[in-house]
Scaffold this motif. Structure first.
Motif: not given
Length: 263
Positions: A1, A5, A34-35, A39-40, A43-44, A47, A213, A216
């Motif tokens: 990472m 970020h 996050l998007v 990040y998908p 997943t966002a 997480s 993640s 995250v």
């Protein structure tokens, strides 16, 4: 990472923790961040649920003074939130990503309308109870039908919260504000506990069966805990009218943002 970020995610976590404690729409801060960072969406979402759960708990603890004497109320609502959260996580993992999000703006707008009319409705309910000779000393008593309706609404909001989490606090404040006559700050404390329960349940399930993640999660957890305490201090000092204005502004921003994401 990348380091910046990490800084951006941590800052978003602090802000989300504050917003979640005061009104509830913190996911609409962290989810777009996050998007945007790549990040998908699933997943966002997952997480977020795990990472913001500690902040929700932190905010609930910050409102512990307003919750004194209302343990029975919380115990009567928690099962509905918990079961709803389980159903919501199942929906997220089994339905297409866009299936539920398409109706979210409509639900938020409805919640905002309820928040705006809540003072007049609560005053009408109070006058009606007084005319009927009902003892309203606890400020939160209601009819059997009202109690069933409120629990059902909390269950549906729990489903929504388990699926996407954004603005569940706005919806909780709206339905509780209309069907209960407890002080707004007490309702805010109850909202924080119910939101925390939904996030904990959903996060626990996601941790085992969904893409996560963990870096995250860690950043959001630390940031949201700090933000939760800051939010509790700010929110508890706000007069009811100001707090209601914050709810409307944040909720309207949430609705607009979700509509834009659908375009």
């Amino acid at each position: 990472m990348i380091w910046w970020h990490a800084v951006l995610i941590a800052i978003a976590g602090v802000w989300a923790g504050m917003i979640n404690t005061v009104v509830g729409s913190g996911t609409l801060v962290t989810f777009p961040v996050l998007v945007a960072l790549g990040y998908p969406p699933v997943t966002a979402t997952t997480s977020n649920a795990i990472g913001l759960a500690p902040g929700s708990v932190s905010g609930a603890i910050g409102y512990r003074h307003e919750l004194r004497g209302h343990g029975r109320v919380l115990l009567s609502f928690l099962p509905a939130s918990v079961i709803g959260a389980v159903v919501g996580t199942i929906l997220l993992l089994s339905l297409p990503p866009d299936a539920f999000e398409t109706i979210v703006p409509v639900l938020i707008v409805l919640a905002l309308v309820l928040v705006l009319v809540q003072p007049k409705v609560s005053a009408w309910v109070t006058r009606r109870r007084q005319r009927a000779g009902v003892d309203g000393a606890d400020g939160g008593s209601m009819s059997a039908k009202g109690a069933v309706g409120l629990v059902a609404a909390i269950f549906l909001i729990g489903i929504y919260g388990g699926y996407f989490t954004a603005a569940q606090g706005v919806m909780l404040m709206a339905v509780m504000g209309i069907l209960m006559t407890l002080p707004l700050q007490t309702l805010n404390g109850i909202k924080n506990v119910l939101s925390a329960a939904v996030n904990i349940v959903a996060g626990t399930i996601y941790a085992f069966v969904a893409p996560i993640s963990w870096p995250v999660v860690a950043l959001l957890a630390v940031g949201s805990v700090i933000g939760g305490q800051l939010g509790a201090k700010i929110g508890r000092k706000l007069p009811p009218r100001v707090l209601r204005a914050v709810i409307v502004v944040v909720g309207a921003a949430a609705a607009v943002q979700l509509v834009v994401q659908q375009l």
